[in-house]
Design a protein around this motif. Structure first.
Motif, PDB file in Angstrom:
ATOM      1  N   ALA A   8      -4.016 -79.245  44.842  1.00 16.13           N
ATOM      2  CA  ALA A   8      -4.916 -77.673  44.970  1.00 16.13           C
ATOM      3  C   ALA A   8      -5.012 -77.521  46.005  1.00 16.13           C
ATOM      4  N   ILE A   9      -4.340 -75.890  45.788  1.00 19.14           N
ATOM      5  CA  ILE A   9      -4.487 -74.899  47.151  1.00 19.14           C
ATOM      6  C   ILE A   9      -5.779 -74.058  46.586  1.00 19.14           C
ATOM      7  N   THR A  75      -8.040 -99.770  52.867  1.00 20.22           N
ATOM      8  CA  THR A  75      -7.220-100.027  51.135  1.00 20.22           C
ATOM      9  C   THR A  75      -7.228 -98.056  51.516  1.00 20.22           C
ATOM     10  N   ASP A  76      -6.369 -98.006  50.486  1.00 20.69           N
ATOM     11  CA  ASP A  76      -5.945 -96.802  50.095  1.00 20.69           C
ATOM     12  C   ASP A  76      -7.119 -95.721  49.540  1.00 20.69           C
ATOM     13  N   GLU A  77      -8.184 -96.820  48.880  1.00 25.45           N
ATOM     14  CA  GLU A  77      -9.064 -96.520  47.660  1.00 25.45           C
ATOM     15  C   GLU A  77     -10.198 -96.065  48.946  1.00 25.45           C
ATOM     16  N   ASP A  78     -10.648 -96.402  50.187  1.00 25.79           N
ATOM     17  CA  ASP A  78     -11.314 -96.622  50.586  1.00 25.79           C
ATOM     18  C   ASP A  78     -11.170 -94.514  51.913  1.00 25.79           C
ATOM     19  N   LEU A  79      -9.494 -94.420  51.560  1.00 24.55           N
ATOM     20  CA  LEU A  79      -9.438 -93.491  51.930  1.00 24.55           C
ATOM     21  C   LEU A  79      -9.801 -91.689  51.338  1.00 24.55           C
ATOM     22  N   SER A  80      -9.068 -92.617  49.389  1.00 23.07           N
ATOM     23  CA  SER A  80      -9.497 -91.050  48.810  1.00 23.07           C
ATOM     24  C   SER A  80     -11.052 -90.688  48.600  1.00 23.07           C
ATOM     25  N   HIS A  81     -12.185 -91.686  49.206  1.00 22.61           N
ATOM     26  CA  HIS A  81     -13.446 -91.415  48.665  1.00 22.61           C
ATOM     27  C   HIS A  81     -13.650 -90.596  50.851  1.00 22.61           C
ATOM     28  N   LEU A  82     -13.088 -90.219  51.078  1.00 23.68           N
ATOM     29  CA  LEU A  82     -13.647 -89.709  52.693  1.00 23.68           C
ATOM     30  C   LEU A  82     -14.332 -88.172  52.005  1.00 23.68           C
ATOM     31  N   PRO A  83     -15.524 -88.259  53.399  1.00 27.76           N
ATOM     32  CA  PRO A  83     -15.993 -86.959  53.150  1.00 27.76           C
ATOM     33  C   PRO A  83     -15.889 -85.849  53.681  1.00 27.76           C
ATOM     34  N   LEU A  84     -14.181 -85.444  53.579  1.00 23.19           N
ATOM     35  CA  LEU A  84     -13.489 -83.951  53.894  1.00 23.19           C
ATOM     36  C   LEU A  84     -13.090 -83.259  51.743  1.00 23.19           C
ATOM     37  N   PRO A  85     -13.465 -81.865  51.928  1.00 21.94           N
ATOM     38  CA  PRO A  85     -13.006 -81.424  51.423  1.00 21.94           C
ATOM     39  C   PRO A  85     -11.244 -81.265  51.146  1.00 21.94           C
ATOM     40  N   THR A  86     -10.734 -81.575  52.202  1.00 19.99           N
ATOM     41  CA  THR A  86      -9.241 -81.444  52.613  1.00 19.99           C
ATOM     42  C   THR A  86      -8.477 -82.398  51.648  1.00 19.99           C
ATOM     43  N   ALA A  87      -9.127 -83.413  52.057  1.00 21.15           N
ATOM     44  CA  ALA A  87      -8.786 -84.957  51.321  1.00 21.15           C
ATOM     45  C   ALA A  87      -7.364 -84.648  50.123  1.00 21.15           C
ATOM     46  N   LYS A  88      -7.745 -83.698  48.821  1.00 26.34           N
ATOM     47  CA  LYS A  88      -6.393 -83.443  48.197  1.00 26.34           C
ATOM     48  C   LYS A  88      -6.521 -81.497  47.837  1.00 26.34           C
ATOM     49  N   THR A  89      -7.469 -81.574  48.811  1.00 25.85           N
ATOM     50  CA  THR A  89      -7.240 -79.647  49.008  1.00 25.85           C
ATOM     51  C   THR A  89      -6.319 -79.147  49.796  1.00 25.85           C
ATOM     52  N   ILE A  90      -6.003 -77.935  49.673  1.00 24.44           N
ATOM     53  CA  ILE A  90      -4.934 -76.997  51.110  1.00 24.44           C
ATOM     54  C   ILE A  90      -6.264 -76.301  51.267  1.00 24.44           C
ATOM     55  N   GLU A  91      -6.827 -75.832  52.105  1.00 30.58           N
ATOM     56  CA  GLU A  91      -8.322 -75.768  52.059  1.00 30.58           C
ATOM     57  C   GLU A  91      -7.757 -74.021  53.385  1.00 30.58           C
ATOM     58  N   ILE A  92      -7.352 -72.796  51.969  1.00 34.75           N
ATOM     59  CA  ILE A  92      -6.997 -71.686  53.362  1.00 34.75           C
ATOM     60  C   ILE A  92      -8.103 -71.548  53.853  1.00 34.75           C
ATOM     61  N   VAL A  93      -8.241 -71.697  56.013  1.00 35.83           N
ATOM     62  CA  VAL A  93      -9.405 -71.050  56.873  1.00 35.83           C
ATOM     63  C   VAL A  93      -9.410 -69.214  56.906  1.00 35.83           C
ATOM     64  N   ALA A  94      -7.777 -68.479  56.665  1.00 36.18           N
ATOM     65  CA  ALA A  94      -8.118 -67.597  57.651  1.00 36.18           C
ATOM     66  C   ALA A  94      -6.650 -66.813  57.093  1.00 36.18           C
ATOM     67  N   PHE A  95      -6.611 -66.033  57.460  1.00 31.51           N
ATOM     68  CA  PHE A  95      -5.736 -65.306  57.690  1.00 31.51           C
ATOM     69  C   PHE A  95      -4.717 -64.033  59.021  1.00 31.51           C
ATOM     70  N   VAL A  96      -3.888 -64.845  59.542  1.00 32.61           N
ATOM     71  CA  VAL A  96      -3.427 -64.047  60.639  1.00 32.61           C
ATOM     72  C   VAL A  96      -2.424 -63.301  60.721  1.00 32.61           C
ATOM     73  N   PRO A  97      -1.937 -62.361  61.494  1.00 31.53           N
ATOM     74  CA  PRO A  97      -0.711 -61.843  61.526  1.00 31.53           C
ATOM     75  C   PRO A  97       0.773 -63.345  62.222  1.00 31.53           C
ATOM     76  N   ALA A  98       1.835 -63.455  61.773  1.00 31.64           N
ATOM     77  CA  ALA A  98       2.526 -64.164  62.021  1.00 31.64           C
ATOM     78  C   ALA A  98       2.834 -64.679  63.578  1.00 31.64           C
ATOM     79  N   ASP A  99       2.789 -63.118  64.118  1.00 30.54           N
ATOM     80  CA  ASP A  99       3.124 -63.362  65.495  1.00 30.54           C
ATOM     81  C   ASP A  99       2.066 -64.123  65.984  1.00 30.54           C
TER      82      ASP A  99
END
Length: 376
Positions: A8-9, A75-99
């Motif tokens: 999810a985004i 194991t894959d189960e070990d990685l799925s329980h990582l203490p990161l909010p981005t494990a299954k999420t695309i977390e937008i942190v900022a908006f910047v000009p493309a250049d």
């Protein structure tokens, strides 16, 4: 298109279910390794070192090798329980000009597909917000066992995400630029600008992989038992003496390829002159060096040797004149004989007169043709 990741985004408090789809594909031709003697395939087999037997992919997992060589299974189960909010999420942190994004950071590209009907509204909202702001979204996400940096932008009516390298993964260009002091003149810059304007822009849709097409032709020819096509010989080009001449030739060639009149800052004749190398002048025959006394005697001998040739030529001319005179005398005698024979009724008298006339003419001719003796 098959998705490679589901998540999810995270857009503030808004969550947009999405599927991650590869946006690019490789068309490069891959080759197999073979045994050159018999053409047999070379394969790599996965073998367990402890049991010394080949194992299947289902039996293979992940492991981290510690500093002392110890393998720690992960194991894959070990990685799925990582203490990161981005494990299954695309977390937008900022908006910047493309250049603001350095192209050196650009990595793989993906399309973000809305995950079902409930995701259509927030997906469209994020897309339109990106369009109106003329900015890109910077996000963090986890994929294939590591957290990554990404950039979201609008492509058509979809949202695309480019994987970005972390800033510390981009090396500084130290020692790459030339360290020699170089001065670039204004006229050289003007010619460079003219070349850039002549080449102009290009539609990227018209570009294609010519190398892949050439490899396909070689494969097709080998499969049909034919000789592979030979590479065309590169166009021969004269040696360029300076940068100005190279730029001028490039501008003319670019304009000719577009069917335009070739004009440059300097006239073509002057540009060609810049490529002419002067060869060392050869000494002419008239400007011969001074000769020693022995060489002078040799030339004198040559002159004396050439003298008889002149006399021989003169005698030859005299002989030609003699022959011509003799033939003239014969014609005259023949005419006289004919006229005499017509007047004299007796045949014997005509013959005698003709013989006498011929002898007299021959004697006179011989006296005239005898060359005078040359004094030494």
């Amino acid at each position: 298109m098959r998705s490679i990741w589901n998540g999810a985004i995270s857009f503030g408090l808004v969550s947009i279910p999405i599927k991650l789809v590869n946006a690019t594909e490789s068309h490069s031709i891959s080759f197999r390794q073979i045994h050159t003697e018999d053409g047999g395939r070379i394969r790599y087999r996965k073998v367990c070192e402890l049991e010394e037997r080949e194992v299947s992919s289902a039996e293979i997992g992940k492991g981290y090798e510690d500093a002392d060589g110890t393998i720690i299974p992960i194991t894959d189960e070990d990685l799925s329980h990582l203490p990161l909010p981005t494990a299954k999420t695309i977390e937008i942190v900022a908006f910047v000009p493309a250049d603001r994004i350095d192209p050196l950071q650009m990595d793989a590209a993906y399309y973000l597909q809305a995950g079902g009907a409930p995701a259509a509204k927030p997906y469209t909202l994020l897309r339109e917000a990106l369009k109106r702001s003329n900015k890109v979204a910077i996000a963090k996400y986890a994929l294939r066992g590591r957290e990554r940096l990404g950039m979201l932008r609008v492509v058509g009516e979809a949202i695309a995400m480019h994987g970005l390298l972390w800033p510390d993964e981009v090396r500084a260009p130290e020692g790459v630029a030339p360290d020699t002091s170089v001065t670039v003149r204004d006229n050289e810059l003007d010619l460079a600008d003219a070349l850039m304007e002549t080449l102009g822009e290009v539609d990227l849709e018209d570009l294609h992989d010519e190398y892949r097409e050439a490899v396909e032709e070689v494969v097709a020819a080998k499969a049909a038992g034919e000789a592979p096509p030979e590479a065309p010989s590169p166009p021969s080009s004269g040696k360029v003496l300076d940068l100005m001449a190279a730029l001028e030739k490039s501008v003319r060639a670019a304009k000719e390829s577009r069917g335009e009149a070739a004009d440059s800052a300097r006239e073509p004749e002057e540009a060609e002159k810049a490529e002419v190398r002067r060869l060392p002048q050869r000494k002419s025959a008239g400007a011969s060096p001074k000769q020693t006394g022995g060489k002078k005697s040799t030339s004198t001998a040559k002159k004396s040797t050439a003298a008889p040739r002149k006399s021989t030529a003169k005698s030859g001319q005299a002989a030609k004149k003699t022959t011509a005179t003799g033939s003239t005398a014969k014609k005259t005698a023949a005419k006289k004989t004919t006229s005499t024979a017509s007047k004299t009724p007796a045949k014997s008298t005509a013959r005698t007169t003709a013989k006498t006339t011929e002898k007299t003419a021959a004697k006179k001719t011989a006296k005239k043709a005898t060359p005078r003796k040359r004094t030494a």
